[in-house]
Write a protein that holds these residues in place. Structure first.
Motif, short mmCIF file in Angstrom:
data_model
loop_
_atom_site.label_atom_id
_atom_site.label_comp_id
_atom_site.label_asym_id
_atom_site.label_seq_id
_atom_site.Cartn_x
_atom_site.Cartn_y
_atom_site.Cartn_z
N GLU A 188 48.66 34.23 33.20
CA GLU A 188 48.56 35.62 32.76
C GLU A 188 47.52 36.38 33.57
N GLU A 189 46.40 35.73 33.84
CA GLU A 189 45.35 36.40 34.61
C GLU A 189 45.84 36.75 36.02
N VAL A 190 46.53 35.81 36.66
CA VAL A 190 47.03 36.07 38.00
C VAL A 190 48.09 37.17 37.98
N ALA A 191 49.03 37.07 37.05
CA ALA A 191 50.13 38.03 36.98
C ALA A 191 49.65 39.46 36.74
N THR A 192 48.57 39.59 35.99
CA THR A 192 48.05 40.94 35.69
C THR A 192 47.00 41.40 36.70
N ARG A 193 46.20 40.47 37.21
CA ARG A 193 45.18 40.86 38.19
C ARG A 193 45.81 41.25 39.54
N LEU A 194 47.02 40.78 39.80
CA LEU A 194 47.71 41.15 41.03
C LEU A 194 48.38 42.53 40.93
N GLN A 195 48.44 43.11 39.76
CA GLN A 195 49.13 44.39 39.58
C GLN A 195 48.62 45.47 40.53
N PRO A 196 47.31 45.70 40.65
CA PRO A 196 46.87 46.74 41.59
C PRO A 196 47.15 46.40 43.05
N VAL A 197 47.20 45.13 43.39
CA VAL A 197 47.49 44.72 44.77
C VAL A 197 48.93 45.06 45.12
N PHE A 198 49.84 44.95 44.15
CA PHE A 198 51.24 45.29 44.34
C PHE A 198 51.56 46.73 43.93
N GLY A 199 50.58 47.42 43.39
CA GLY A 199 50.80 48.79 42.97
C GLY A 199 51.83 48.91 41.87
N THR A 200 51.77 48.00 40.91
CA THR A 200 52.75 47.97 39.83
C THR A 200 52.08 48.00 38.47
N LYS A 201 52.81 48.46 37.47
CA LYS A 201 52.31 48.47 36.10
C LYS A 201 52.82 47.26 35.31
N GLU A 202 53.66 46.45 35.96
CA GLU A 202 54.25 45.29 35.31
C GLU A 202 53.59 44.01 35.82
N PRO A 203 53.49 42.96 34.97
CA PRO A 203 52.99 41.67 35.48
C PRO A 203 53.84 41.19 36.65
N VAL A 204 53.19 40.63 37.64
CA VAL A 204 53.90 40.15 38.83
C VAL A 204 54.55 38.79 38.52
N ILE A 205 55.83 38.67 38.86
CA ILE A 205 56.56 37.42 38.65
C ILE A 205 56.12 36.41 39.72
N ILE A 206 55.88 35.18 39.31
CA ILE A 206 55.41 34.14 40.23
C ILE A 206 56.41 32.98 40.24
N VAL A 207 56.90 32.66 41.43
CA VAL A 207 57.90 31.61 41.61
C VAL A 207 57.35 30.60 42.61
N ALA A 208 57.57 29.31 42.34
CA ALA A 208 57.20 28.28 43.30
C ALA A 208 58.21 28.30 44.44
N GLY A 209 57.77 28.76 45.60
CA GLY A 209 58.68 28.86 46.73
C GLY A 209 58.03 29.59 47.89
N SER A 210 58.72 29.66 48.99
CA SER A 210 58.22 30.32 50.19
C SER A 210 58.50 31.81 50.12
N GLY A 211 58.04 32.53 51.15
CA GLY A 211 58.34 33.95 51.23
C GLY A 211 59.82 34.21 51.30
N THR A 212 60.55 33.34 51.96
CA THR A 212 62.01 33.52 52.04
C THR A 212 62.66 33.39 50.68
N SER A 213 62.11 32.54 49.81
CA SER A 213 62.65 32.45 48.45
C SER A 213 62.43 33.77 47.71
#
Length: 386
Positions: free
Chosen positions: A41-66
């Protein structure tokens, strides 16, 4: 060769801060525990300003291509018409992924080394006589080191069509400004091993409400990359649907702490300064920049195109004499350019380091005494910001 410490200046993977490595070395915890859920939860919400989003960032185990594939398979159905802005290798990768899922792909091909201008996208969209499901664009095209004007491309997309605007931010998120609402981005994806200072292994997907609705209604077959599963798991239990890389999540939390300590605006400024120092230093050595216009140049990677085909020779010289790793060109640019990554855990002092090595390479390969020239020029740029 005198002993030199290994140094990494590729546009990914990038160096990992010691404190992030330490965070990833914490004892393992159960991925269904409250401790892990708190970290997620901390990562998903603390990344919000980095992505410029108001929603928690979805995190998937995978590469950039995934991350790129998840942005396609969750919203694009077979037969959908999509426009893909191709300014290099990774724009072409977006197009190939769309084709793999049965989309009718309309490629807007831009000369490599140039950005897509808003009027080019506008004119092209008007030629597609079909309902367009989505427009795909690359924020920073890693293979050429151009930074596309995403805000302006988003404005054109929404003014001309009702399409989703989907953006690859893999090689720049964490080093550039972005505001999904203002830039009219519906889905923005990135990876862990670039400006976000982590090892490869995490894919990040930021989605607005319109994007979530499109994901919910998507009919393409998918399983592991089905973002509905990730959204539901997070909303209901603050977890992931499948086993996550727990240690990488610990590291991501520490990265967020570092960004907050420096201040994200300052992080963006640091990357811009490193770009300007690099470009000025390279020009002082009379090595041609592949991206001609400063306004088109990425703050995370710089590409150089020696006129006499010495790109690989310079790359090899830095590796052999200074244990310094930079990147070569890709596809038709292989052997034509070399690329220097300056993102994430990188500072102006690092710029001075690789410019010093380039001075030695120019001296050895071109027999030109340029010692101190690139460094002094870069320092002149740097001192304006001290």
């Amino acid at each position: 060769m005198l002993f030199c410490k290994d140094s990494l200046f590729t546009p990914g993977p990038t160096p990992i801060p010691e404190r992030v490595q330490k965070a990833m070395s914490q004892p393992m915890v159960a991925h269904r525990s409250k401790v892990f859920s708190k970290n997620l939860e901390e990562v998903a919400t603390r990344l919000q300003p980095v992505f410029g989003t108001k929603e928690p960032v979805i995190i998937v185990a995978g590469s950039g291509t995934s991350a790129l594939e998840s942005a396609v398979c969750n919203v694009i159905n077979e037969g959908d018409h999509v426009v893909v802005v191709v300014t290099g290798v990774f724009g072409e990768r977006f197009a190939s992924i769309c084709e793999a899922y049965g989309a009718e792909v309309h490629r807007l091909n831009i000369t490599w080394g140039k950005t897509c201008q808003p009027e080019e996208l506008e004119d092209y969209l008007k030629t597609v006589n079909q309902p367009i499901k989505a427009v795909f664009a690359t924020y920073c095209e890693t293979s050429t080191a151009v930074l596309n004007p995403i805000k302006e491309l988003g404005e054109v997309t929404k003014r001309i069509s009702d399409a989703l605007f989907i953006v690859d931010g893999v090689s720049c998120i964490g080093g550039v400004p972005v505001n999904m609402e203002e830039y009219q981005i519906d889905i923005l994806v990135s990876g862990s091993q670039k400006a976000l200072m982590l090892p490869p292994g995490l894919a990040f997907i930021a989605v607005n409400q319109r994007g979530k609705e499109a994901i919910k209604n998507g009919t393409s077959k998918r399983f592991y990359l089905d973002l509905n599963r990730y959204i539901q798991s997070y909303d209901e239990q603050t977890t992931t649907p499948f086993t996550p890389p727990v240690s990488l999540i610990y590291g991501a939390n520490e990265v967020c702490q570092m960004i907050e300590e420096e201040g994200f605006e300052q992080v963006i400024k640091r990357h811009a300064v490193m770009r300007d120092m690099t470009r000025a230093g390279v020009q002082a050595l009379e090595l041609p920049l592949f991206v001609e216009k400063d306004a088109d140049a990425s703050p995370t990677v710089t590409s150089i195109r020696p006129e006499d085909g010495q790109a690989n020779a310079i790359k090899n010289y830095l590796q052999e004499h200074f244990s310094m790793t930079i990147a070569s060109g890709q596809k038709q640019l292989k052997g034509e350019i070399f690329r220097i990554g300056h993102m994430g855990y990188c500072t102006p002092f690092d710029v001075i380091q690789y410019l010093t090595a380039l001075e030695f390479a120019v001296y050895a390969l071109y027999e030109k005494d340029v010692f101190g020239l690139a460094v002094k020029t870069a320092q002149e740029v740097w001192k304006k910001h001290v």
